[in-house]
Design an enzyme around this catalytic site. Sequence first.
Site, mmCIF file in Angstrom:
data_model
loop_
_atom_site.group_PDB
_atom_site.id
_atom_site.type_symbol
_atom_site.label_atom_id
_atom_site.label_comp_id
_atom_site.label_asym_id
_atom_site.label_seq_id
_atom_site.Cartn_x
_atom_site.Cartn_y
_atom_site.Cartn_z
ATOM 1 N N GLU A 96 140.801 -29.977 -20.294
ATOM 2 C CA GLU A 96 141.650 -29.818 -19.118
ATOM 3 C C GLU A 96 141.677 -31.039 -18.198
ATOM 4 O O GLU A 96 142.719 -31.355 -17.625
ATOM 5 C CB GLU A 96 141.199 -28.590 -18.302
ATOM 6 C CG GLU A 96 141.328 -27.260 -19.022
ATOM 7 C CD GLU A 96 142.773 -26.831 -19.219
ATOM 8 O OE1 GLU A 96 143.659 -27.419 -18.571
ATOM 9 O OE2 GLU A 96 143.015 -25.924 -20.039
ATOM 10 N N SER A 367 165.349 2.345 -46.973
ATOM 11 C CA SER A 367 166.662 2.982 -46.799
ATOM 12 C C SER A 367 167.071 3.153 -45.340
ATOM 13 O O SER A 367 168.225 3.520 -45.066
ATOM 14 C CB SER A 367 166.662 4.352 -47.493
ATOM 15 O OG SER A 367 166.526 4.192 -48.892
#
Length: 698
Positions: A96, A367
Amino acid sequence: MDTAMQRSSRRKRRPGWIRLFIRAILLIGILGMSGLLIAITGAFLLKPPPIQVDQSTVFYGADQSVIGEHHNGQQRYWAPLDEISPDVVDATIAVEDREFYDHNGFDISRIASAAATNIKTLSKAQGASTITQQYARNLFLSHEKTWSRKLEEAYYALRLEAHYDKETILEGYLNTIYFGHGAYGIEAASRLYFDKSAEALSLAEATLLAGVPKGPSYYSPFSYPERARERQSIVLHSMEEAGMITSSEKTEIENTSISLEPPGQLADDRVGPYFQDHIDKLLERELDIDPQRIEQGGLNIYTTLDPALQEKAEKWVRLEIAKDSELQGALVAIDPENGAVRALVGGKSYEESTFNRVTEASRPPGSAFKPFLYYAALEDGFTPLTSFRSEPTDFKINEDGDTYSPGNYGEIYAHDFIPMNEALAVSDNIFAVKTHLYLGPNALVETAERAGIEADFSPIPSLALGTQNIKVLDLAAGYGPFANGGEAIEPTFIEKITDADGNVLMEAEHQTNQVFDPDKSYVVTDMMQGTFDESMGSYTSVTGQSVSHLIDRPLAGKSGSTDFDSWMVGFSPQLITSVWVGYDDNREMNHAEEGQISKRIWAQFMGEGLEDKLKLDFTPPPGVVQADIDPETGLLGSEECGAARTMAFEKGTEPQKSCTEEIENEAEDTENQENQREDDLPEQEDKFFDRLKKWFQS
């Protein structure tokens, strides 16, 4: 001579543009230095800023009840810096802010580099915030990517640096950053992911956690372990570059297996935890709200979730899937009118797995994909009575003679012509593939895309049987046009976001788009109601027969199955629900025992979820007519022919002859009637082979 003197005089009277530019630069510099001096003086003279805030970000359900909160910096999870693993400190600083101990709140070189990158790319994507600036932003500011906010951020960072030492700032930062799943601060994160204190974290565990705040939802070790390990490698590389670890240590950690504590601590009081995790993701990715802004608190997030409906959804997933089974399930319910997501269950147990199978997993729908095929067929001139022969069929799929040989479930066939409405109700695969090939390779793809389904479809023969992957959420939304008069819907999760002062930061715009014809959409819906009509199957049972006794209101739907998946998707006029059941590892299902679970979840959820709603029927548009049809002949029904079935047709496509005419013809000449049966085969059957040949050649 005079001319030279005049030019000299003009030069003396009017300074050159270079001198004006220099003076302007000097003036700006003086003003800038004065402003900087004032800022620095104020930073030292003003009282110390508070380094903790007590606001919460609150999530509201559709009924305005509180369904969850993000609490900022709770003291019960505060760990002093000397009780946090040094590896956490090193990893955080390395990835950082490597110059944390050397700068005074902001890093000029990083700011210059980021500014150059942003100017080059014409964006504000590149950040340059130090740990102090991030902490200042979390405490005092919004997370908008604007230059004015950056200046404020630098000012508050300067104030923090003026009044607090580096250790205090670092301690505050580590105790308030967000690590996902409701964990704020390193102590909470350590307990959540590893069930240990932050002081006891190993180097491997520390580097894994240090990577999470970059994107708490995206890099969650629970939800996305592979992404988390990739981010960990970046952290380790940064530590190696900073001289904190050796190359061999980096390699060793990358090859170290990390055991996460089962996320039992995630069983919190949030309503719809999968839903709220997705909200966090949307805030970060789509609305560009930094995760730390949520952690900062003060936001009011009004969601579309119906808490009562959510409770019922979780209940039926939990009751129908055995707790000791590895079988998983997912459910999402959407308002067909505006796309608002009312309930979402991303798995059978959030405590066991935080992976959201509604929004992240893609599976073949089987389906359940066929309604889009039959809508495309209606556009090509089919009617619900258009017939193909149901029998084992080998389809030639290329000029090399390769064949595709699909089969019906249980190898059950009519060995006769069946109409399209029955083919949908019983899920006849031969009929579906014949229809798909007759229409051409792209009709189904284009129809699904119009409905809003985003997937990389290939126009292959098996697409008619739903062999390509779709997300549970996308399939639910794709059914929207059938339930909504042909209008596509966009799933929405957030209605509105306000800040602590009531200012509206975001408000949803529910938009629909007319993508299907209303008449044809209704005809498909009418055919899908046949899924639960036991009288529809002439040679096998309808696919919804096992749950038809649970249905006491007008519902339309379609089931779907593959060797590995079981689906049930359907709707009432008020609600669309999509349910998936299967194994995460694509293990084959035992359909004899597990194949009906998705249908039971769907039917019982729809029944209980709508029990307080009016039992509305689907309203036909003006262009649709209802006709009583004799199932035997496919002609208009009559008392002489027996029981008739009411069916929907677009005006002008319904049969014009009565079944009694057929009886009269039989009485006159049985032999002629038999010959006539052969002559009256639907034109589509005759055209089929011509279309099929064209499809091969396309």
